[in-house]
Design a protein around this motif. Structure first.
Motif, mmCIF file in Angstrom:
data_model
loop_
_atom_site.group_PDB
_atom_site.id
_atom_site.type_symbol
_atom_site.label_atom_id
_atom_site.label_comp_id
_atom_site.label_asym_id
_atom_site.label_seq_id
_atom_site.Cartn_x
_atom_site.Cartn_y
_atom_site.Cartn_z
ATOM 1 N N SER A 1 22.438 -41.623 3.178
ATOM 2 C CA SER A 1 22.043 -43.235 3.237
ATOM 3 C C SER A 1 21.872 -42.315 4.592
ATOM 4 N N ILE A 2 22.261 -42.058 6.082
ATOM 5 C CA ILE A 2 21.949 -41.435 7.294
ATOM 6 C C ILE A 2 20.524 -41.484 7.112
ATOM 7 N N ALA A 3 19.870 -40.459 5.819
ATOM 8 C CA ALA A 3 18.277 -39.619 5.885
ATOM 9 C C ALA A 3 17.464 -40.935 5.721
ATOM 10 N N ILE A 4 18.176 -41.908 4.459
ATOM 11 C CA ILE A 4 16.840 -43.208 4.393
ATOM 12 C C ILE A 4 17.124 -44.143 5.472
ATOM 13 N N VAL A 5 17.784 -43.850 5.927
ATOM 14 C CA VAL A 5 18.217 -45.312 7.105
ATOM 15 C C VAL A 5 16.862 -44.416 8.362
ATOM 16 N N GLY A 6 17.055 -42.957 8.494
ATOM 17 C CA GLY A 6 16.556 -42.188 8.958
ATOM 18 C C GLY A 6 14.277 -42.602 9.163
ATOM 19 N N ILE A 7 14.474 -42.166 7.691
ATOM 20 C CA ILE A 7 12.714 -42.432 7.523
ATOM 21 C C ILE A 7 12.344 -44.246 7.592
ATOM 22 N N TYR A 8 12.982 -44.727 6.756
ATOM 23 C CA TYR A 8 12.977 -46.026 6.714
ATOM 24 C C TYR A 8 12.862 -46.110 8.715
ATOM 25 N N THR A 9 13.984 -46.348 9.715
ATOM 26 C CA THR A 9 12.775 -46.814 11.051
ATOM 27 C C THR A 9 11.861 -45.722 12.301
ATOM 28 N N LEU A 10 11.827 -44.266 11.762
ATOM 29 C CA LEU A 10 10.717 -43.905 11.798
ATOM 30 C C LEU A 10 9.319 -45.166 10.936
ATOM 31 N N ASN A 11 9.509 -44.706 9.849
ATOM 32 C CA ASN A 11 8.111 -45.264 9.795
ATOM 33 C C ASN A 11 7.769 -47.286 9.825
ATOM 34 N N HIS A 12 8.887 -47.273 9.980
ATOM 35 C CA HIS A 12 8.952 -48.727 10.993
ATOM 36 C C HIS A 12 8.477 -48.655 12.409
ATOM 37 N N VAL A 13 8.520 -47.962 13.010
ATOM 38 C CA VAL A 13 8.062 -47.190 14.406
ATOM 39 C C VAL A 13 6.904 -47.384 14.279
ATOM 40 N N TYR A 14 5.904 -46.727 13.087
ATOM 41 C CA TYR A 14 4.942 -45.656 13.468
ATOM 42 C C TYR A 14 4.289 -46.734 13.395
ATOM 43 N N LEU A 15 4.383 -47.122 12.371
ATOM 44 C CA LEU A 15 3.395 -48.244 11.438
ATOM 45 C C LEU A 15 2.965 -49.632 12.347
ATOM 46 N N ARG A 16 4.177 -49.827 13.413
ATOM 47 C CA ARG A 16 3.961 -51.257 14.275
ATOM 48 C C ARG A 16 3.724 -51.069 15.248
ATOM 49 N N THR A 17 3.728 -49.918 16.091
ATOM 50 C CA THR A 17 3.326 -49.684 17.350
ATOM 51 C C THR A 17 2.551 -48.670 18.167
ATOM 52 N N ASN A 18 1.473 -48.660 18.797
ATOM 53 C CA ASN A 18 0.843 -47.701 18.845
ATOM 54 C C ASN A 18 1.350 -46.610 20.154
ATOM 55 N N TYR A 19 2.859 -47.015 20.846
ATOM 56 C CA TYR A 19 3.918 -45.756 20.957
ATOM 57 C C TYR A 19 3.343 -45.305 22.498
ATOM 58 N N LYS A 20 2.892 -47.092 22.982
ATOM 59 C CA LYS A 20 2.347 -46.860 24.846
ATOM 60 C C LYS A 20 2.811 -47.788 25.471
ATOM 61 N N ASN A 21 4.205 -48.527 24.533
ATOM 62 C CA ASN A 21 5.347 -49.146 25.515
ATOM 63 C C ASN A 21 6.315 -49.380 25.178
ATOM 64 N N THR A 22 7.395 -48.626 25.700
ATOM 65 C CA THR A 22 8.601 -48.363 25.323
ATOM 66 C C THR A 22 9.211 -49.138 25.278
ATOM 67 N N LYS A 23 9.022 -50.641 25.679
ATOM 68 C CA LYS A 23 10.359 -51.345 25.157
ATOM 69 C C LYS A 23 9.917 -51.647 23.973
ATOM 70 N N LYS A 24 8.821 -51.583 23.051
ATOM 71 C CA LYS A 24 8.437 -52.019 22.354
ATOM 72 C C LYS A 24 9.254 -51.218 21.013
#
Length: 60
Positions: free
Chosen positions: A9-32
């Motif tokens: 469960s922890i692995a699934i949550v971690g993978i989903y969360t990383l993909n979510h952040v990667y696909l939705r942001t350009n890593y320039k805004n820390t708050k986002k």
């Protein structure tokens, strides 16, 4: 819950969360990034919990 179920469960949550952040942001805004991380973590935890209890219900 078995230890392997918790780790999976922890692995699934971690993978989903990383993909979510990667696909939705350009890593320039820390708050986002933080907001997307929390949003992805909550959604992934809910989905994982629902799937776990659905599988447990079907298996029993």
């Amino acid at each position: 819950m078995l230890a392997t179920d918790i780790l999976l469960s922890i692995a699934i949550v971690g993978i989903y969360t990383l993909n979510h952040v990667y696909l939705r942001t350009n890593y320039k805004n820390t708050k986002k990034i933080i907001i997307l991380f929390i949003e992805g973590f909550v959604v992934a935890t809910i989905i994982t919990g629902l799937l776990y209890y659905l599988i447990k219900l079907i298996a029993s």
